[in-house]
Design a protein around this motif. Structure first.
Motif, short mmCIF file in Angstrom:
data_model
loop_
_atom_site.label_atom_id
_atom_site.label_comp_id
_atom_site.label_asym_id
_atom_site.label_seq_id
_atom_site.Cartn_x
_atom_site.Cartn_y
_atom_site.Cartn_z
N UNK A 249 7.58 -8.12 1.70
CA UNK A 249 7.31 -8.55 3.07
C UNK A 249 7.93 -9.92 3.33
N UNK A 250 7.82 -10.81 2.35
CA UNK A 250 8.49 -12.10 2.48
C UNK A 250 9.99 -11.95 2.56
N UNK A 269 12.92 -0.71 -1.47
CA UNK A 269 11.80 0.00 -2.07
C UNK A 269 11.00 -1.02 -2.86
N UNK A 270 9.68 -1.01 -2.70
CA UNK A 270 8.86 -2.02 -3.37
C UNK A 270 7.79 -1.37 -4.25
N UNK A 271 6.75 -2.15 -4.56
CA UNK A 271 5.80 -1.73 -5.59
C UNK A 271 4.40 -2.18 -5.22
N UNK A 272 3.42 -1.31 -5.32
CA UNK A 272 1.98 -1.54 -5.19
C UNK A 272 1.34 -0.67 -4.13
N UNK A 273 1.92 -0.63 -2.91
CA UNK A 273 1.33 0.03 -1.73
C UNK A 273 -0.01 -0.59 -1.37
N UNK A 274 -0.01 -1.90 -1.16
CA UNK A 274 -1.20 -2.56 -0.62
C UNK A 274 -1.32 -2.17 0.85
N UNK A 275 -2.48 -2.43 1.43
CA UNK A 275 -2.77 -1.96 2.79
C UNK A 275 -1.72 -2.39 3.80
N UNK A 276 -1.23 -3.61 3.67
CA UNK A 276 -0.31 -4.15 4.67
C UNK A 276 1.07 -3.50 4.60
N UNK A 277 1.38 -2.78 3.52
CA UNK A 277 2.72 -2.19 3.35
C UNK A 277 3.06 -1.23 4.48
N UNK A 279 2.10 -1.45 7.46
CA UNK A 279 2.12 -2.13 8.75
C UNK A 279 3.13 -3.28 8.79
N UNK A 280 4.01 -3.33 7.80
CA UNK A 280 5.05 -4.35 7.77
C UNK A 280 6.00 -4.14 8.95
N UNK A 281 6.82 -5.15 9.23
CA UNK A 281 7.75 -5.05 10.36
C UNK A 281 8.60 -3.79 10.27
N UNK A 324 8.46 5.73 3.38
CA UNK A 324 8.38 5.20 4.74
C UNK A 324 9.79 4.77 5.18
N UNK A 325 9.88 3.96 6.21
CA UNK A 325 11.17 3.69 6.83
C UNK A 325 12.10 2.77 6.03
N UNK A 326 11.57 1.87 5.20
CA UNK A 326 12.40 0.80 4.64
C UNK A 326 13.51 1.26 3.70
N UNK A 327 13.39 2.46 3.15
CA UNK A 327 14.41 2.94 2.20
C UNK A 327 15.63 3.54 2.89
N UNK A 328 15.50 3.88 4.19
CA UNK A 328 16.63 4.44 4.92
C UNK A 328 16.74 5.94 4.84
#
Length: 334
Positions: A249-250, A269-277, A279-281, A324-328
């Protein structure tokens, strides 16, 4: 007998809050009025007409409070422990931070302990000299002696990378934090399996660019700073594997400020799937780690061990890639 739920109803707070108040958890912010209207805890219960005592459980957090606050991975594990204790009406739980911990304080009147995070062999020995029943979370101690709850970082990292390879990405960068082994008076840097597996897989495919591996601390701020370094360096990779959602997110904020679009210009692609993931931009494609379940399993294993099980067990909690969307992937399907 007054149960934990009875006390919570009386005090008009959650059962988890009651548990933490009763055990003087100073990381919990509640008013003095709430503390005062929470009755003194009761250990004894009954089953089949016989008096039983709830086990006295201690929890050692290898991370400092600051580290837990910036990394939801560990706060979610804590929530799982507290929820399971609440449901089992175990509310004689004492929480400790490893740094500066006094053993006589920790070991007093405890039946068993859950250790959250990576700790040194010396620390394991110090605790085991006084307590036989220990469950480790996210740490691999002697499997012939201790229970542990783990995730397979190698499998999870490979899954994430294979997803990016499958989408056609070859120039892939890495942003990650520093993994540490903790002891009472400090910590030392150790291998982070996510970074190790990333570098090995990329090397095997002839795709590794060590200049595109950025390491800092596991926090949103560090993710922002490290992506800023990557942008300044130029020649950005097509995609990044980022070792935590907070860092991702940062990192996305840094990209946004430089008018670099996710996933059109750089996939993540990231790691954890915390709640905010979610709802990120740009909602994150991420490896879901069932952190709360890790905490719950540790409590179950500790209670089972105290009930007489002698064979140590290792539970490997699975992970799952959440698309989700971030990977394209959605763009490539269009």
């Amino acid at each position: 007998m007054a149960t934990l739920k009875d006390i919570a109803a009386y005090a008009n707070v959650s059962s988890s809050t009651v548990s933490r108040v009763l055990n003087n958890d100073h990381t919990l912010s509640v008013s003095e009025v709430t503390r005062e209207r929470t009755p003194v805890k009761i250990r004894k219960g009954t089953a089949n007409g016989k008096d039983l005592e709830a086990p006295r459980i201690g929890i050692i957090f290898a991370q400092s409070l600051e580290e837990e606050l910036v990394d939801p991975f560990f706060s979610s594990i804590r929530h799982g422990i507290e929820s399971e204790c609440s449901e089992k009406e175990i509310f004689t739980v004492k929480s400790f931070r490893l740094k500066g911990m006094k053993q006589e304080e920790l070991l007093q009147d405890l039946d068993g302990v859950i250790v959250v995070g990576r700790v040194s062999p010396e620390t394991v020995q110090e605790v085991s000299d006084h307590l036989d029943t220990i469950v480790f979370i996210n740490h691999k101690a002697d499997e012939d002696l201790y229970d542990s709850v783990m995730i397979d970082f190698e499998k999870a990292t490979k899954h994430a990378l294979n997803h990016l390879f499958g989408l056609g990405y070859k120039k892939i960068g890495y942003i990650g934090g520093t993994e540490r082994e903790h002891y009472i008076n400090g910590s030392s840097i150790i291998e982070d399996q996510r970074q190790t597996v990333f570098e090995r897989v990329m090397h095997e495919k002839g795709l590794l660019d060590s200049e595109k591996v950025y390491i800092g601390e596991y926090s949103m701020t560090e993710g922002y700073e490290l992506m800023g370094q990557a942008i300044k360096q130029g020649n950005l990779p097509e995609a990044f594997f980022i070792a935590s959602d907070a860092m991702a997110i940062g990192a996305m904020r840094a990209l946004q400020q430089s008018n670099i679009k996710v996933p059109e210009d750089v996939a993540i692609v990231s790691f954890d799937d915390v709640d905010i993931a979610a709802f990120a931009s740009t909602p994150l494609t991420t490896v879901k780690v069932y952190t709360e379940e890790m905490g719950r399993q540790a409590v179950k294993m500790l209670v089972d061990r105290l009930s007489g099980r002698s064979v140590p067990l290792k539970v490997m909690v699975p992970t799952k890639l959440i698309y989700r969307e971030s990977c394209g992937a959605l763009l490539k399907k269009q």
